[in-house]
Design a protein around this motif. Structure first.
Motif, mmCIF file in Angstrom:
data_model
loop_
_atom_site.group_PDB
_atom_site.id
_atom_site.type_symbol
_atom_site.label_atom_id
_atom_site.label_comp_id
_atom_site.label_asym_id
_atom_site.label_seq_id
_atom_site.Cartn_x
_atom_site.Cartn_y
_atom_site.Cartn_z
ATOM 1 N N GLU A 1 9.830 -11.425 38.602
ATOM 2 C CA GLU A 1 9.146 -11.776 39.839
ATOM 3 C C GLU A 1 10.086 -12.303 40.916
ATOM 4 O O GLU A 1 9.722 -12.357 42.095
ATOM 5 N N ILE A 2 11.312 -12.710 40.555
ATOM 6 C CA ILE A 2 12.266 -13.168 41.569
ATOM 7 C C ILE A 2 13.366 -12.142 41.800
ATOM 8 O O ILE A 2 14.365 -12.444 42.461
ATOM 9 N N GLY A 3 13.224 -10.939 41.275
ATOM 10 C CA GLY A 3 14.205 -9.885 41.505
ATOM 11 C C GLY A 3 15.346 -9.920 40.500
ATOM 12 O O GLY A 3 15.612 -10.930 39.852
ATOM 13 N N LEU A 4 16.053 -8.801 40.388
ATOM 14 C CA LEU A 4 17.108 -8.678 39.381
ATOM 15 C C LEU A 4 18.289 -9.600 39.684
ATOM 16 O O LEU A 4 18.821 -10.272 38.788
ATOM 17 N N ILE A 5 18.725 -9.657 40.941
ATOM 18 C CA ILE A 5 19.877 -10.498 41.280
ATOM 19 C C ILE A 5 19.510 -11.974 41.165
ATOM 20 O O ILE A 5 20.290 -12.785 40.643
ATOM 21 N N GLY A 6 18.307 -12.341 41.648
ATOM 22 C CA GLY A 6 17.872 -13.723 41.515
ATOM 23 C C GLY A 6 17.758 -14.145 40.069
ATOM 24 O O GLY A 6 18.169 -15.252 39.685
ATOM 25 N N ASP A 7 17.215 -13.253 39.232
ATOM 26 C CA ASP A 7 17.112 -13.531 37.810
ATOM 27 C C ASP A 7 18.498 -13.693 37.183
ATOM 28 O O ASP A 7 18.734 -14.566 36.346
ATOM 29 N N THR A 8 19.432 -12.855 37.609
ATOM 30 C CA THR A 8 20.803 -12.933 37.080
ATOM 31 C C THR A 8 21.465 -14.253 37.455
ATOM 32 O O THR A 8 22.100 -14.911 36.623
ATOM 33 N N LEU A 9 21.296 -14.684 38.701
ATOM 34 C CA LEU A 9 21.960 -15.897 39.168
ATOM 35 C C LEU A 9 21.459 -17.143 38.441
ATOM 36 O O LEU A 9 22.245 -18.040 38.116
ATOM 37 N N ILE A 10 20.164 -17.230 38.169
ATOM 38 C CA ILE A 10 19.660 -18.428 37.494
ATOM 39 C C ILE A 10 19.932 -18.389 35.996
ATOM 40 O O ILE A 10 19.726 -19.383 35.308
ATOM 41 N N SER A 11 20.382 -17.227 35.515
ATOM 42 C CA SER A 11 20.642 -17.085 34.080
ATOM 43 C C SER A 11 22.118 -17.265 33.710
ATOM 44 O O SER A 11 22.437 -17.446 32.539
ATOM 45 N N VAL A 12 23.022 -17.196 34.701
ATOM 46 C CA VAL A 12 24.452 -17.314 34.426
ATOM 47 C C VAL A 12 24.810 -18.777 34.165
ATOM 48 O O VAL A 12 24.510 -19.649 34.979
ATOM 49 N N ASP A 13 25.424 -19.049 33.026
ATOM 50 C CA ASP A 13 25.723 -20.426 32.627
ATOM 51 C C ASP A 13 26.670 -21.118 33.600
ATOM 52 O O ASP A 13 26.559 -22.316 33.855
ATOM 53 N N SER A 14 27.628 -20.382 34.155
ATOM 54 C CA SER A 14 28.627 -21.001 35.020
ATOM 55 C C SER A 14 28.070 -21.391 36.386
ATOM 56 O O SER A 14 28.748 -22.060 37.167
ATOM 57 N N LEU A 15 26.815 -20.995 36.695
ATOM 58 C CA LEU A 15 26.227 -21.298 38.001
ATOM 59 C C LEU A 15 25.079 -22.285 37.897
ATOM 60 O O LEU A 15 24.264 -22.396 38.814
ATOM 61 N N THR A 16 24.981 -23.008 36.796
ATOM 62 C CA THR A 16 23.829 -23.875 36.573
ATOM 63 C C THR A 16 23.738 -25.020 37.573
ATOM 64 O O THR A 16 22.663 -25.557 37.817
ATOM 65 N N SER A 17 24.862 -25.413 38.191
ATOM 66 C CA SER A 17 24.829 -26.516 39.153
ATOM 67 C C SER A 17 24.463 -26.066 40.556
ATOM 68 O O SER A 17 24.294 -26.899 41.448
ATOM 69 N N ALA A 18 24.366 -24.770 40.786
ATOM 70 C CA ALA A 18 24.050 -24.240 42.121
ATOM 71 C C ALA A 18 22.555 -23.969 42.249
ATOM 72 O O ALA A 18 21.834 -23.820 41.261
ATOM 73 N N SER A 19 22.086 -23.894 43.501
ATOM 74 C CA SER A 19 20.699 -23.540 43.797
ATOM 75 C C SER A 19 20.634 -22.087 44.231
ATOM 76 O O SER A 19 21.601 -21.535 44.760
ATOM 77 N N VAL A 20 19.476 -21.478 44.002
ATOM 78 C CA VAL A 20 19.275 -20.075 44.355
ATOM 79 C C VAL A 20 18.048 -19.972 45.252
ATOM 80 O O VAL A 20 16.974 -20.466 44.904
ATOM 81 N N LEU A 21 18.208 -19.345 46.415
ATOM 82 C CA LEU A 21 17.108 -19.094 47.334
ATOM 83 C C LEU A 21 16.852 -17.599 47.375
ATOM 84 O O LEU A 21 17.708 -16.822 47.794
ATOM 85 N N VAL A 22 15.665 -17.184 46.918
ATOM 86 C CA VAL A 22 15.292 -15.771 46.874
ATOM 87 C C VAL A 22 14.341 -15.492 48.027
ATOM 88 O O VAL A 22 13.289 -16.127 48.134
ATOM 89 N N MET A 23 14.688 -14.555 48.891
ATOM 90 C CA MET A 23 13.880 -14.225 50.064
ATOM 91 C C MET A 23 13.129 -12.921 49.850
ATOM 92 O O MET A 23 13.669 -11.969 49.282
ATOM 93 N N GLN A 24 11.877 -12.901 50.333
ATOM 94 C CA GLN A 24 11.097 -11.665 50.331
ATOM 95 C C GLN A 24 10.402 -11.528 51.664
ATOM 96 O O GLN A 24 9.667 -12.418 52.088
ATOM 97 N N GLN A 25 10.633 -10.423 52.339
ATOM 98 C CA GLN A 25 9.971 -10.167 53.611
ATOM 99 C C GLN A 25 8.563 -9.671 53.356
ATOM 100 O O GLN A 25 8.272 -9.082 52.317
ATOM 101 N N SER A 26 7.682 -9.913 54.312
ATOM 102 C CA SER A 26 6.290 -9.486 54.157
ATOM 103 C C SER A 26 6.212 -7.997 53.890
ATOM 104 O O SER A 26 6.729 -7.200 54.674
#
Length: 721
Positions: free
Chosen positions: A676-701
């Motif tokens: 539901e958050i897209g493939l790249i968004g899903d990848t970013l929140i799943s990578v262990d080395s990026l756990t301290s970063a925030s992810v903003l997923v945008m969807q246009q209408s």
């Protein structure tokens, strides 16, 4: 003695089980039925049998059991619905009306009257005068056709057409998620004033009828009402506040303002507890007899008995439309849109229970006969049944949402006001949203308006609500008085601090209380009503398309943030690598669905290129912004590129990729956990080395057609963080 109908125009059967009844005929089809009831009186009981249990089946019917369908078989009507049962139903109905009106008064808030806007009180005034006069004129036509028609019936017709059922209106607005909109606020404020005037007129009319026209009979009722308002009401409030203050052991005695807040909270709390205790009993048990008696008094087959058909049609049509026409005239004068004017007129035409009560009272005092009672009953059924379909068509249709498709950052002007809807389920998401808004570069030329919504699951009460907070006043929040009120105060304070830190940010805190299943409708309606361009939704799950409109929306938000001199922005665009291009050219059996995003949607690619080129040209002299392109041949290379070369950022902004597939992300969908958050968004929140970063997923209408096909009701851009 009971009022009713056994046969048309007082025809009396004289055989069978009807012999125990004495039928006294009246004018035309009105008559009285007298019967003898054997009662056993003793020291332990008042009656030998319980009338409630004896005639319980009478609670389960309506018009079907009335003269409309039982007229032709009177002996069957006697067995199913005997006159004794009608007498019990009339008594239970009167008691039910008393309890119901107590609940109406308990639930009605008169404060909107003091804050009414011009449209609201104009609609209320015209909605009282025009239908009232219309009801009198319609009944005058009846008197012309039937000289013996009682004059008092015109007053009850006028009141029935004037009234707007406030309880039914609030339920409809809550169901349609329109209570927080300007339309809903105007309708409720007008309904409160209209109902107040209608009840005053009803009380005065009944007092006059019972006093046989003696105006002096009104004064005892008026004195009683004034006594209740100015004497009994303050005494009750004082008692409740004293009891509440005695139970607030944790409060400091030196804080007078907090004591006042807690006293008001106890007053509201007692009202809520009373509603919770008796509402289901009154509505579910006490009120059905009111509808059943109304059905027993309604005879559709003899609707024109003794009257001309043109008169019947005129009364029903005019009665059903007069309030809508009046509202349209007022709104046209005030230059309101036709869509809102029509919806407001239909909402003000909500009759429901209260109008039926008015007609029942008029029938009880013999203000009109059975046919004229039926006319107005049919009008009420027509008016109330059309409210939801018409308002749904005007304010919930896909055509209404089309205008929202253009509300996004990509098409907005660089120096324009940004309206953001920030949603929170708890204070755990508070710091992330506040930080994101701090970095969104609010300036005097490009301010940000934030609607901070605290989403609470509805428990207990059946009606959802939306609460707008003035500064830190959060006492209106229902449900858990400790956790949710404290959390709401924390959220309001945090957003007020955001506003104080940057005068270019304006914050409107509010709380939405509704079931989780329909909470998204509250969010969507707020987006439409407040003209929001971006929705920020904290992502509630934690982990154990490249290109297109969503990526352009992500770039638009990043572009806005990049203007902040305190930030450094790096824009990475992944493009097809050499191996991928060669494999596509050589593979004749390639999946056309997979490669359609790149090779068949050339128009979308051109839009991407144009927007990227504009971004690069306008930021070429900004040293804090970096742009680069990375050729990749698969999703694995995207992951390795991010983890190796771009793993030290605080915030990642990506597009969701609504309805898109790309060969660049091939392989990522095989192990995607949160699509539901897209493939790249899903990848970013799943990578262990990026756990301290925030992810903003945008969807246009998405386009309206796509909304209807996918079942997505969102009407604006979304940000998932």
């Amino acid at each position: 003695m009971a009022n009713g109908t056994l046969a048309n125009k007082g025809h009396r059967p004289t055989s069978g089980p009807l012999d125990k009844y004495t039928v006294k005929g009246g004018l035309d089809n009105q008559f009285n039925v007298c019967f003898k009831a054997n009662r056993t009186v003793g020291f332990t009981e008042w009656q030998a049998t319980s009338p409630l249990m004896t005639f319980l089946p009478s609670f389960m019917a309506g018009i079907l059991l009335g003269p409309t369908f039982m007229q032709a078989v009177p002996w069957l009507a006697i067995y199913i619905n005997p006159p004794e049962g009608v007498l019990l139903l009339e008594t239970m109905g009167s008691l039910g009306v008393t309890f119901y009106m107590f609940l109406v008064g308990l639930d009605m808030d008169l404060t909107p009257i003091r804050k009414m806007e011009k449209t609201a009180y104009s609609v209320a005034i015209v909605g009282t005068i025009l239908p009232g006069c219309g009801g009198m004129m319609l009944y005058y036509l009846v008197q012309i056709d039937r000289e013996d028609a009682p004059m008092v019936g015109g007053f009850f017709w006028a009141i029935a057409l004037t009234v707007t059922s406030f309880p039914d209106l609030t339920r409809i607005l809550s169901k349609l998620k329109l209570m927080s909109t300007d339309l809903g606020k105007t309708a409720m404020a007008s309904a409160v004033l209209t109902d107040l005037v209608s009840w005053i007129l009803l009380v005065a009319t009944i007092a006059l009828v019972n006093g046989h026209g003696n105006v002096l009979r009104i004064f005892p009722t008026l004195i009683f009402m004034l006594l209740c308002w100015f004497v009994i009401r303050p005494l009750l409030f004082r008692m409740i506040k004293r009891i509440g203050a005695a139970r607030e052991d944790s409060l400091s005695s030196s804080s007078s303002s907090m004591e006042g807040q807690c006293s008001d909270k106890h007053v509201e709390g007692i009202g809520t507890k009373i509603m919770d205790k008796i509402e289901e009993f009154v509505v579910g048990i006490m009120m059905p007899p009111v509808f059943l008696v109304a059905g027993l008094r309604t005879n559709i087959f003899f609707i024109a008995a003794g009257y001309h058909y043109w008169l019947v049609a005129t009364v029903i049509i005019v009665a059903s439309l007069i309030k809508i026409i009046g509202t349209l005239i007022v709104c046209a004068y005030l230059k309101c849109s036709f869509r809102d004017s029509l919806a407001l007129g239909v909402l003000m035409n909500t009759k429901g229970v209260i109008a039926i009560i008015v007609l029942q009272e008029g029938r009880n005092v013999k203000g009109f006969d059975q046919p004229t009672f039926t006319w107005m009953m049919l009008s009420i059924l027509i008016m109330t049944s059309l409210v939801v379909p018409i308002v749904s068509c005007t304010h919930k249709s896909a055509r209404h949402l089309k205008q929202q498709h253009r509300m996004n950052l990509e098409r907005s002007k660089p120096e324009s006001e940004l309206r953001v809807l920030a949603c929170l389920h708890s204070s755990k998401n508070l710091s992330g949203l506040i930080n994101l808004l701090h970095l969104s570069n609010a300036t005097r030329k490009s301010p940000i308006v934030v609607f901070a919504v605290y989403l609470i699951e509805l428990t207990g009460r059946a009606s959802a609500m939306l609460i707008f907070h003035d500064k830190i006043e959060t006492n209106d929040i229902p449900s858990n008085p400790t956790r949710e009120r404290a959390e709401s105060e924390q959220i309001v304070r945090a957003f007020e601090s955001l506003q104080n830190d940057n005068r270019a940010v304006t914050v409107h805190p509010l709380t939405a209380v509704s079931p989780y299943a329909t909470m998204h409708e509250d969010v969507s309606n707020l987006v439409i009503d407040k003209h929001v361009a971006v929705i920020l939704l904290p992502y509630h799950k934690k982990p154990n398309g490249i290109g297109g409109a969503d990526d352009r929306e992500a770039l638009a938000y990043a572009w806005r943030m990049g203007s902040n001199p305190r930030l450094t922005l790096t824009v990475v665009r992944f493009v097809p690598g050499k191996d991928l291009l060669e494999s596509v050219a050589d593979d004749d059996d390639a999946d056309l669905d997979v490669f359609s995003a790149m090779f068949e949607k050339e128009k979308e690619k051109l839009l991407d290129d144009d927007y990227i080129n504009e971004f690069r040209f306008r930021t070429m002299h900004n040293e804090s912004i970096t742009y680069m392109e990375k050729p990749v041949n698969s999703g694995d290379q995207i992951v390795s590129t991010i983890t190796s070369a771009h793993n030290d950022y605080d915030l990642y902004i990506v597009g969701r990729g609504y309805g898109r597939q790309s060969p660049l992300t091939s392989g990522l969908s095989d192990w995607s956990e949160f699509p539901e958050i897209g493939l790249i968004g899903d990848t970013l929140i799943s990578v262990d080395s990026l756990t301290s970063a925030s992810v903003l997923v945008m969807q246009q209408s998405p386009p309206v057609a796509a909304v209807s096909q996918k079942g997505n009701t969102s009407g604006s851009n979304k940000g998932l963080s």
